[in-house]
Design a protein around this motif. Structure first.
Motif, PDB file in Angstrom:
ATOM      1  N   ASP A 200      29.659  70.778  25.624  1.00  0.00           N
ATOM      2  CA  ASP A 200      30.212  70.768  24.263  1.00  0.00           C
ATOM      3  C   ASP A 200      29.574  69.705  23.362  1.00  0.00           C
TER       4      ASP A 200
ATOM      5  N   ASN B  34      39.855  70.852  32.218  1.00  0.00           N
ATOM      6  CA  ASN B  34      38.909  71.711  31.505  1.00  0.00           C
ATOM      7  C   ASN B  34      37.524  71.076  31.440  1.00  0.00           C
ATOM      8  N   HIS B  35      37.146  70.484  32.560  1.00  0.00           N
ATOM      9  CA  HIS B  35      35.824  69.875  32.636  1.00  0.00           C
ATOM     10  C   HIS B  35      35.205  70.292  33.971  1.00  0.00           C
TER      11      HIS B  35
HETATM   12  N1  H2B Z   1      32.793  71.547  31.303  1.00  0.00           N
HETATM   13  C1  H2B Z   1      31.816  70.696  31.040  1.00  0.00           C
HETATM   14  N2  H2B Z   1      31.220  70.049  32.027  1.00  0.00           N
HETATM   15  N3  H2B Z   1      31.443  70.477  29.780  1.00  0.00           N
HETATM   16  C2  H2B Z   1      32.005  71.094  28.738  1.00  0.00           C
HETATM   17  O1  H2B Z   1      31.608  70.852  27.604  1.00  0.00           O
HETATM   18  C3  H2B Z   1      33.052  72.006  29.006  1.00  0.00           C
HETATM   19  C4  H2B Z   1      33.416  72.227  30.346  1.00  0.00           C
HETATM   20  N4  H2B Z   1      33.677  72.643  28.020  1.00  0.00           N
HETATM   21  N5  H2B Z   1      34.360  73.137  30.630  1.00  0.00           N
HETATM   22  C5  H2B Z   1      34.785  73.525  28.194  1.00  0.00           C
HETATM   23  C6  H2B Z   1      34.876  74.047  29.618  1.00  0.00           C
HETATM   24  C7  H2B Z   1      34.657  74.623  27.130  1.00  0.00           C
HETATM   25  O2  H2B Z   1      33.432  75.305  27.271  1.00  0.00           O
HETATM   26  C8  H2B Z   1      35.762  75.644  27.163  1.00  0.00           C
HETATM   27  C9  H2B Z   1      35.535  76.703  26.098  1.00  0.00           C
HETATM   28  O3  H2B Z   1      36.978  75.005  26.956  1.00  0.00           O
END
Ligand code: H2B
Length: 105
Positions: free
Chosen positions: A81, A61-62
């Protein structure tokens, strides 16, 4: 669904230690983010790299900010985030470096 723990922005010490492990990545000016350009042999190699990266992005989730044209992939990593670099960025950069080993970059 993901068990969401909000990533923490790295302290300056953590940041220096983390960045020292990924020397091919440059700090983006005017923004708490890192950047690396990957050059591959051709589009097929670039796309293979992106496919593997995409799977890791989904699993963790990144997600990367990236741009591809033919054999080139520009990657910028930051954590929206926490509005800056988190350990997730260092981990993901490390993974991308591994994927690019042995490929022309
Ligand atoms: N990816 C990145 N690079 N930064 C984040 O803060 C992030 C993400 N947050 N992927 C996740 C998704 C978030 O927005 C979701 C809602 O889980």
């Amino acid at each position: 669904r993901f068990l969401s723990t909000v990533p923490k922005r790295l302290t300056s010490t953590e940041r220096s230690l983390g960045l020292a492990k990924i020397p091919d990545w440059k700090v983006v000016e005017g923004r708490d983010a890192i950047y690396r350009r990957f050059d591959f042999k051709d589009f097929n190699e670039a796309w293979g790299f992106m496919s593997r990266a995409a799977l890791v992005a989904e699993q963790t989730n990144h997600h990367p900010e990236w741009f591809n044209v033919y054999n080139r992939v520009d990657v910028t990593l930051s954590t929206h985030d926490c509005n800056g670099l988190s350990q997730n960025d260092i981990n993901f950069a490390t993974k991308l470096d591994e994927f690019a080993i042995g490929l022309k970059s």
